[in-house]
Scaffold this active site. Sequence first.
Site, PDB file in Angstrom:
ATOM      1  CB  SER A   1      34.338  10.129  43.226  1.00  7.27           C
ATOM      2  OG  SER A   1      34.766   9.569  42.056  1.00  7.27           O
ATOM      3  CD  GLU A   2      31.009  11.769  41.081  1.00  4.84           C
ATOM      4  OE1 GLU A   2      31.013  12.995  41.316  1.00  4.84           O
ATOM      5  OE2 GLU A   2      32.081  11.100  40.579  1.00  4.84           O
TER       6      GLU A   2
END
Length: 300
Positions: free
Chosen positions: A59-60
Site C-alpha cells: 500500500s505504501e
Amino acid sequence: MTTPGPTPPAAPDASAARISRYAAFTTDPLAGNPAGVVLDATGLSEAEQLAIAARLGYSETAFVLPGGEPRTHRVRYFSPETEVPFCGHATIATAVALAEREGPGEYVFFTPAGQVPVGVVREDGELRATLTSVTPRIEDIAPDDLAEALAALGWPAADLDPEYPPRIASAGARHLVLAAGTRERLAALDYDFERLRALMERVGLTTVHLFWCDQETGVFHTRDPFPVGGVVEDPVTGAASAAFGAYLRALGFVREEARLTCVQGEDLGRPGTVTVTLRAGDPRVRVSGTAVRIPAEADD
C-alpha cells in the site's frame, strides 16, 4: 582529433535501490501491514520511486533522504499508483529500520504533510516506534458525498451506528470516518472499487476509515479501503488511526487524555495492533507500534 573527456557518471538506477521490507504494527512478518523502505533514495526521480512502489505492490513504500541534521530525514510515500502526503505504517517501519542502523532515540521526519517527530524505544526486545502527527482537522461531509460513499460501499444508511456521525478527519491525510453498526457489517466488505475511487479523488480522500467499537472491551476494530492508491484495502493504517483518534476526541467520545487500542487486518488474515495516545493540551495524536523485517522467503 579531440581528446575524449572523462566518462560522465551513470544515471541512478532504480533497480539498484536498496529496498527493505517491513511488517508494521506487528512482530510477525506475515501479519500487520507490509511496507517498503528505501533508506537512501538519493538520485531517484519521482517516476523511479513510483515504479519501485508499483513493483513492490504494498500500500505504501517510504523513500528517505538526509534532512540536513543528525537524525532528521526527508521522507516521501508512494502507493502503487500515486504519492500520498503521509503514511503511518511506513513511518513506523522507517523509524524501526533507522533505529536498527543508528540506534533507538528521537528522529524527525520532514514529510509532504509536515514535520513528524518519531521516537523509537526498545521494549521486551522489540523496537517500538511512536509518531506524533501534524495538527489534525475534522470536517463535515456533504450529504450527497456521504450518500455516494455508502452506495459505493453497498451499505444502507441503516447499517451505520447512529451514535457516531460521519466526518472527514485528517492528521496528515484525509479520511472519511464511518461507524459500522455491527461487527458483521464491518467484516462483510465488498465494495465498488471504481465508484468509490472516483468519489475519493473528487473529495480528496486517502482512505475510508470504517470502524466498529466493541463496547465490552473498548477496542476499536477498523478497516480502510484504499482504491485511490490502487489497493483494495490497506491492512493496518497508522495515518487513519491518527485521524480517528482526533475524530473521537473532537466529538467527545473519549477524554482529552486517552490511550486507545485499534485492531485491524483481522479480516485479511494480517492482524495488527495500533496504539493511539491523546494528551491533554496537545491537539496532535500519537500512534505507536512495532515493526519487523520481512525475510525474502516470507515476502509474498
